[in-house]
Design a protein around this motif. Sequence first.
Motif, PDB file in Angstrom:
ATOM      1  N   LEU A  71       0.841  -1.197   0.000  1.00  0.00           N
ATOM      2  CA  LEU A  71       0.000   0.000   0.000  1.00  0.00           C
ATOM      3  C   LEU A  71       0.878   1.249   0.000  1.00  0.00           C
ATOM      4  O   LEU A  71       1.732   1.404   0.872  1.00  0.00           O
ATOM      5  CB  LEU A  71      -0.925   0.004   1.211  1.00  0.00           C
ATOM      6  CG  LEU A  71      -2.114  -0.963   1.170  1.00  0.00           C
ATOM      7  CD1 LEU A  71      -2.762  -1.071   2.547  1.00  0.00           C
ATOM      8  CD2 LEU A  71      -3.141  -0.514   0.140  1.00  0.00           C
ATOM      9  N   PHE A  72       0.662   2.114  -0.972  1.00  0.00           N
ATOM     10  CA  PHE A  72       1.387   3.373  -1.102  1.00  0.00           C
ATOM     11  C   PHE A  72       0.397   4.530  -1.017  1.00  0.00           C
ATOM     12  O   PHE A  72      -0.762   4.406  -1.443  1.00  0.00           O
ATOM     13  CB  PHE A  72       2.105   3.447  -2.457  1.00  0.00           C
ATOM     14  CG  PHE A  72       3.469   2.816  -2.481  1.00  0.00           C
ATOM     15  CD1 PHE A  72       4.580   3.569  -2.823  1.00  0.00           C
ATOM     16  CD2 PHE A  72       3.654   1.478  -2.173  1.00  0.00           C
ATOM     17  CE1 PHE A  72       5.851   3.003  -2.855  1.00  0.00           C
ATOM     18  CE2 PHE A  72       4.904   0.898  -2.203  1.00  0.00           C
ATOM     19  CZ  PHE A  72       6.015   1.669  -2.550  1.00  0.00           C
ATOM     20  N   LEU A  73       0.847   5.660  -0.488  1.00  0.00           N
ATOM     21  CA  LEU A  73       0.036   6.867  -0.568  1.00  0.00           C
ATOM     22  C   LEU A  73      -0.180   7.211  -2.031  1.00  0.00           C
ATOM     23  O   LEU A  73       0.767   7.202  -2.830  1.00  0.00           O
ATOM     24  CB  LEU A  73       0.723   8.020   0.155  1.00  0.00           C
ATOM     25  CG  LEU A  73       0.834   7.884   1.676  1.00  0.00           C
ATOM     26  CD1 LEU A  73       1.730   8.981   2.237  1.00  0.00           C
ATOM     27  CD2 LEU A  73      -0.528   7.932   2.340  1.00  0.00           C
ATOM     28  N   THR A  74      -1.418   7.519  -2.397  1.00  0.00           N
ATOM     29  CA  THR A  74      -1.754   7.689  -3.808  1.00  0.00           C
ATOM     30  C   THR A  74      -1.625   9.115  -4.309  1.00  0.00           C
ATOM     31  O   THR A  74      -1.432   9.331  -5.504  1.00  0.00           O
ATOM     32  CB  THR A  74      -3.207   7.267  -4.066  1.00  0.00           C
ATOM     33  OG1 THR A  74      -4.081   8.139  -3.343  1.00  0.00           O
ATOM     34  CG2 THR A  74      -3.445   5.835  -3.670  1.00  0.00           C
ATOM     35  N   GLY A  75      -1.761  10.124  -3.431  1.00  0.00           N
ATOM     36  CA  GLY A  75      -1.954  11.471  -3.947  1.00  0.00           C
ATOM     37  C   GLY A  75      -3.170  11.480  -4.860  1.00  0.00           C
ATOM     38  O   GLY A  75      -4.141  10.730  -4.655  1.00  0.00           O
ATOM     39  N   SER A  76      -3.138  12.282  -5.911  1.00  0.00           N
ATOM     40  CA  SER A  76      -4.307  12.452  -6.771  1.00  0.00           C
ATOM     41  C   SER A  76      -4.554  11.292  -7.723  1.00  0.00           C
ATOM     42  O   SER A  76      -5.542  11.314  -8.466  1.00  0.00           O
ATOM     43  CB  SER A  76      -4.187  13.756  -7.556  1.00  0.00           C
ATOM     44  OG  SER A  76      -4.432  14.866  -6.717  1.00  0.00           O
ATOM     45  N   ASP A 435      -4.415  10.915   3.046  1.00  0.00           N
ATOM     46  CA  ASP A 435      -4.370   9.602   3.681  1.00  0.00           C
ATOM     47  C   ASP A 435      -4.804   8.448   2.785  1.00  0.00           C
ATOM     48  O   ASP A 435      -4.880   7.312   3.240  1.00  0.00           O
ATOM     49  CB  ASP A 435      -5.261   9.612   4.933  1.00  0.00           C
ATOM     50  CG  ASP A 435      -6.665  10.150   4.654  1.00  0.00           C
ATOM     51  OD1 ASP A 435      -6.987  10.368   3.472  1.00  0.00           O
ATOM     52  OD2 ASP A 435      -7.426  10.353   5.618  1.00  0.00           O
ATOM     53  N   SER A 436      -5.081   8.689   1.525  1.00  0.00           N
ATOM     54  CA  SER A 436      -5.534   7.607   0.648  1.00  0.00           C
ATOM     55  C   SER A 436      -4.352   6.729   0.240  1.00  0.00           C
ATOM     56  O   SER A 436      -3.293   7.227  -0.123  1.00  0.00           O
ATOM     57  CB  SER A 436      -6.202   8.194  -0.591  1.00  0.00           C
ATOM     58  OG  SER A 436      -7.343   8.938  -0.234  1.00  0.00           O
ATOM     59  N   ARG A 437      -4.570   5.423   0.269  1.00  0.00           N
ATOM     60  CA  ARG A 437      -3.512   4.477  -0.092  1.00  0.00           C
ATOM     61  C   ARG A 437      -4.076   3.410  -1.028  1.00  0.00           C
ATOM     62  O   ARG A 437      -5.248   3.048  -0.950  1.00  0.00           O
ATOM     63  CB  ARG A 437      -2.934   3.807   1.153  1.00  0.00           C
ATOM     64  CG  ARG A 437      -2.281   4.751   2.153  1.00  0.00           C
ATOM     65  CD  ARG A 437      -1.611   3.969   3.279  1.00  0.00           C
ATOM     66  NE  ARG A 437      -2.570   3.119   3.981  1.00  0.00           N
ATOM     67  CZ  ARG A 437      -2.236   2.045   4.712  1.00  0.00           C
ATOM     68  NH1 ARG A 437      -0.964   1.688   4.813  1.00  0.00           N
ATOM     69  NH2 ARG A 437      -3.169   1.334   5.318  1.00  0.00           N
ATOM     70  N   ALA A 438      -3.218   2.926  -1.897  1.00  0.00           N
ATOM     71  CA  ALA A 438      -3.591   1.827  -2.791  1.00  0.00           C
ATOM     72  C   ALA A 438      -2.322   1.129  -3.239  1.00  0.00           C
ATOM     73  O   ALA A 438      -1.217   1.679  -3.162  1.00  0.00           O
ATOM     74  CB  ALA A 438      -4.376   2.341  -3.996  1.00  0.00           C
TER      75      ALA A 438
END
Length: 551
Positions: A71-76, A435-438
């Motif tokens: 899981l990585f921080l996605t940004g936009s 805080d979004s991760r994917a």
Amino acid sequence: MRAQFPPILALVIACALVAGCGSDLSVVPPVDPIAQIMNKPRYTSAKSQWSMVVMDASTGQVLDSLQPDTLFLTGSVRKLYSVGTALDLLGADHRFQTPVYRNGTLDASGKLTGDLILKASGDLTFGGRQKPDGTIDFTDFDHNEARGFNGAILTPEDPLTALNDLAAQVRASGITAVSGDVIVDDRLFDAFRVPNGNVLISPILVNENLIDVTLAPGVSAGQPGALDWRPRTSAMTLQGTTITTAAQSGGGAMGAADIVVSGDAFDAGPLSCLATPGCTATVSGEAGLGSPASISLGYVSPLVGNPLYVSNLRVEDPPSFARTAFIDALARAGVTVSAPAVQRNASARLPSAQTYSAATQVASFTSLPYSELSKLILKVSLNTGANLSLMYQGLAQGVKTVGDALSTERKYLTGTLGLDGAGFDFPSNGSGTPDSRATARTTATLLTTMSRRPVQAAYRNALPILGVDGSLAAIGNDVEGKQHILVKSGATVSNGQMIAMNMAGYIDAKSGRRLAYALFVNNAGPVAALTDTLEVFDDEARILGIVYAKY
């Protein structure tokens, strides 16, 4: 699969696999050009984490990967999920209808005894970017990012287009006077703020709830500058002194500007007084309120390249601002309103939603299709639009709060679209920060899945083209095949560090094969200037160019 090894270890492994290598160090293993980029000193010193997945978009076959399930921080890059889900649920041709109703009796003279109600639909642009050919207008430096870019390039369309159109329809319906009030019904969904609190997501938007402020030099040094703002309404005026200074000597073609645009406090973007008569914003110099704002002859904004200085103010009470702007438009159309133009929107006076009927509808404005709105959202990475898209899919599934919309989105992504629920975590919003991760695998899988849906063409066409348009117009200009590389980028910068610098999208590879990919780097090092972020994005663009040629 790609693993990163120190050069000496890589040589040892290669020698162990090559017969006769022995101690002959003249046998050098081939250099992986992608690993070379990922192992540049910038990234090794920052201990950056890279993740990548390249898939065949037709079959889902994984062609290349690196840490695919972390899981990585996605940004936009998160916007690919919110816009994709909304597109799939609503359809590319979905249009938003914003009606106006009369709530009262209309006599033969055209007097409405009662209220006029504008029912918000969540229309992102509300006519303010609609070109004559029915497509949406945008620039590579959008006004929503004017403060971050220290400038912007405005589109020429009138932000009051929809309100003027509605007002003309109201007059054509026979109404000439309103003895009650004008009210904006903003009950479509519960308004909310993005995590940093800076942007309010509301069902009603005029100019995307921004007031654009511009300053141009006068004709000669010593004269005032040409100060303006839009949309012009009764809700506010702009005050402050401006002056034009001499052109810079020594070949300084960029000129200079000393300007601060202030809302409710010095150097602040929000403007909260719009429902109060006499509301003002201020332009000044950096020395503080009262100091003159200056702009030189020959001024050109450094990054944007615009001879016009552009900043903005955020509208903190969208329903009241829209109400005032609508009353102004009604006056221009020949409809008088007895209530003051500037006061707080009287939401408490709204009738039950069940009382609205076709018999009492007096006007309606139709938006551009959502395929055009999604193009704006992804091309310029519009946070407001991504969060509205999150709410669109929530509304389509019967919910009205952001928390519930996040739940319905997750169910749709894991159910209808079949994504692995362990591969993404979107706890708070639809735009991607902070805080979004994917995982790269789940993101590439989303893209592969969307390429098989009926809305696949609209989804692809909404993405920026590397080195050509939108937020990536200045990135990867020398990358092979750039015109065949579609990219949604995402950047999260905090406390002087590049926390997430990511890209995901489609590549029509040199071989003719269509690829879906996700390329993430988290902790990309310190950022002292914009050139640092551009360097990272250029590195990622070069990786995509290698993928284009390889597959």
